[in-house]
Design a protein around this motif. Structure first.
Motif, mmCIF file in Angstrom:
data_model
loop_
_atom_site.group_PDB
_atom_site.id
_atom_site.type_symbol
_atom_site.label_atom_id
_atom_site.label_comp_id
_atom_site.label_asym_id
_atom_site.label_seq_id
_atom_site.Cartn_x
_atom_site.Cartn_y
_atom_site.Cartn_z
ATOM 1 N N GLU A 8 0.832 -1.205 0.000
ATOM 2 C CA GLU A 8 0.000 0.000 0.000
ATOM 3 C C GLU A 8 0.862 1.248 0.000
ATOM 4 N N LEU A 9 1.909 1.214 0.786
ATOM 5 C CA LEU A 9 2.822 2.364 0.855
ATOM 6 C C LEU A 9 3.526 2.583 -0.482
ATOM 7 N N GLN A 10 3.924 1.489 -1.109
ATOM 8 C CA GLN A 10 4.577 1.611 -2.414
ATOM 9 C C GLN A 10 3.595 2.153 -3.452
ATOM 10 N N ASP A 11 2.344 1.705 -3.394
ATOM 11 C CA ASP A 11 1.317 2.207 -4.321
ATOM 12 C C ASP A 11 1.087 3.696 -4.100
ATOM 13 N N ALA A 12 1.045 4.101 -2.826
ATOM 14 C CA ALA A 12 0.859 5.526 -2.516
ATOM 15 C C ALA A 12 2.028 6.337 -3.049
ATOM 16 N N ASP A 13 3.231 5.792 -2.915
ATOM 17 C CA ASP A 13 4.428 6.473 -3.412
ATOM 18 C C ASP A 13 4.348 6.645 -4.925
ATOM 19 N N ARG A 14 3.923 5.568 -5.646
ATOM 20 C CA ARG A 14 3.784 5.661 -7.110
ATOM 21 C C ARG A 14 2.728 6.702 -7.483
ATOM 22 N N THR A 15 1.651 6.747 -6.731
ATOM 23 C CA THR A 15 0.586 7.721 -7.001
ATOM 24 C C THR A 15 1.115 9.140 -6.846
ATOM 25 N N HIS A 16 1.889 9.363 -5.790
ATOM 26 C CA HIS A 16 2.460 10.703 -5.578
ATOM 27 C C HIS A 16 3.439 11.068 -6.695
ATOM 28 N N LEU A 17 4.246 10.101 -7.122
ATOM 29 C CA LEU A 17 5.193 10.368 -8.202
ATOM 30 C C LEU A 17 4.455 10.689 -9.497
ATOM 31 N N HIS A 18 3.368 9.965 -9.767
ATOM 32 C CA HIS A 18 2.568 10.233 -10.964
ATOM 33 C C HIS A 18 1.954 11.634 -10.890
ATOM 34 N N ALA A 19 1.443 12.016 -9.724
ATOM 35 C CA ALA A 19 0.845 13.348 -9.559
ATOM 36 C C ALA A 19 1.890 14.430 -9.792
ATOM 37 N N MET A 20 3.089 14.215 -9.272
ATOM 38 C CA MET A 20 4.152 15.213 -9.474
ATOM 39 C C MET A 20 4.517 15.311 -10.952
ATOM 40 N N SER A 21 4.574 14.181 -11.628
ATOM 41 C CA SER A 21 4.898 14.165 -13.047
ATOM 42 C C SER A 21 3.825 14.913 -13.843
ATOM 43 N N THR A 22 2.572 14.667 -13.491
ATOM 44 C CA THR A 22 1.464 15.335 -14.175
ATOM 45 C C THR A 22 1.543 16.848 -13.964
ATOM 46 N N MET A 23 1.800 17.273 -12.727
ATOM 47 C CA MET A 23 1.903 18.709 -12.443
ATOM 48 C C MET A 23 3.079 19.329 -13.195
ATOM 49 N N LYS A 24 4.155 18.584 -13.316
ATOM 50 C CA LYS A 24 5.323 19.093 -14.055
ATOM 51 C C LYS A 24 4.946 19.263 -15.524
ATOM 52 N N ASP A 25 4.232 18.277 -16.093
ATOM 53 C CA ASP A 25 3.802 18.363 -17.495
ATOM 54 C C ASP A 25 2.897 19.577 -17.707
ATOM 55 N N VAL A 26 1.976 19.801 -16.765
ATOM 56 C CA VAL A 26 1.057 20.941 -16.871
ATOM 57 C C VAL A 26 1.843 22.247 -16.805
ATOM 58 N N SER A 27 2.821 22.303 -15.910
ATOM 59 C CA SER A 27 3.649 23.504 -15.785
ATOM 60 C C SER A 27 4.422 23.762 -17.070
ATOM 61 N N GLU A 28 4.981 22.703 -17.652
ATOM 62 C CA GLU A 28 5.733 22.861 -18.896
ATOM 63 C C GLU A 28 4.813 23.314 -20.028
ATOM 64 N N SER A 29 3.599 22.779 -20.051
ATOM 65 C CA SER A 29 2.638 23.180 -21.077
ATOM 66 C C SER A 29 2.292 24.661 -20.930
ATOM 67 N N ALA A 30 2.066 25.096 -19.696
ATOM 68 C CA ALA A 30 1.751 26.514 -19.460
ATOM 69 C C ALA A 30 2.932 27.385 -19.852
ATOM 70 N N SER A 31 4.136 26.920 -19.582
ATOM 71 C CA SER A 31 5.326 27.686 -19.959
ATOM 72 C C SER A 31 5.422 27.802 -21.487
ATOM 73 N N ARG A 32 5.101 26.692 -22.179
ATOM 74 C CA ARG A 32 5.126 26.744 -23.648
ATOM 75 C C ARG A 32 4.080 27.730 -24.164
ATOM 76 N N ARG A 33 2.878 27.687 -23.553
ATOM 77 C CA ARG A 33 1.836 28.628 -23.986
ATOM 78 C C ARG A 33 2.264 30.058 -23.716
ATOM 79 N N LEU A 34 2.905 30.294 -22.581
ATOM 80 C CA LEU A 34 3.397 31.633 -22.255
ATOM 81 C C LEU A 34 4.409 32.076 -23.303
ATOM 82 N N GLU A 35 5.312 31.176 -23.684
ATOM 83 C CA GLU A 35 6.320 31.524 -24.689
ATOM 84 C C GLU A 35 5.655 31.818 -26.031
ATOM 85 N N GLU A 36 4.628 31.035 -26.384
ATOM 86 C CA GLU A 36 3.915 31.279 -27.636
ATOM 87 C C GLU A 36 3.237 32.647 -27.608
#
Length: 158
Positions: A8-36
């Motif tokens: 369960e702890l390992q699953d929670a850790d994977r979930t947190h890592l996935h959430a961080m990855s998703t937030m990073k992708d969203v941030s990068e997308s917003a940065s690209r839109r800002l640059e555009e």
């Protein structure tokens, strides 16, 4: 039970890592839109400068035509001057509007990017805290497991 808890702890850790990855992708997308948007603003400014240069050239040509056609009556001159003033006012107003809109869009995108960065930082901080907590909990379970195995070994040998 302890293996299930570790899983369960390992699953929670994977979930947190996935959430961080998703937030990073969203941030990068917003940065690209800002640059555009910044590029679009620069393009609009460049076009405005070109239009201004073309307008200036047109006014110079108009001045030359005026010198050559001294015989035009004062009414024609008055109409040309009026058209020039109207054109300058219209151009200036449109340039001001476009610049204001571009600035507003740029500021909105910068705010959105900052909000995303802040959210990502908070998520990373929470994930780090949760990761530390989960590691402590895993260590405690491992210690309990070792103690239980030692007791079992002691009981088996007696």
């Amino acid at each position: 039970a302890s293996r299930r808890r570790v899983q369960e702890l390992q699953d929670a850790d994977r979930t947190h890592l996935h959430a961080m990855s998703t937030m990073k992708d969203v941030s990068e997308s917003a940065s690209r839109r800002l640059e555009e948007q910044r590029q679009a603003v620069e393009e609009a400014r460049r076009r405005a400068e070109e239009s201004e240069a073309a307008l200036e050239t047109a006014w110079k040509e108009l001045a030359e035509l005026k010198k050559r056609s001294v015989s035009l009556d004062s009414q024609l001159e008055h109409r040309l001057l009026e058209a020039r003033r109207e054109l300058e006012l219209t151009f200036t107003e449109r340039l001001r509007e476009h610049s204001a809109q571009a600035t507003e869009r740029e500021m909105a995108l910068e705010r959105a990017a900052q909000e995303l960065r802040s959210g990502l930082a908070r998520a990373e901080e929470q994930s780090g805290w949760k990761e530390d907590e989960l590691r402590r909990e895993i260590r405690q379970w491992q210690e309990k497991c070792r103690a239980a195995e030692e007791r079992a070994a002691g009981l088996a040998s007696s």
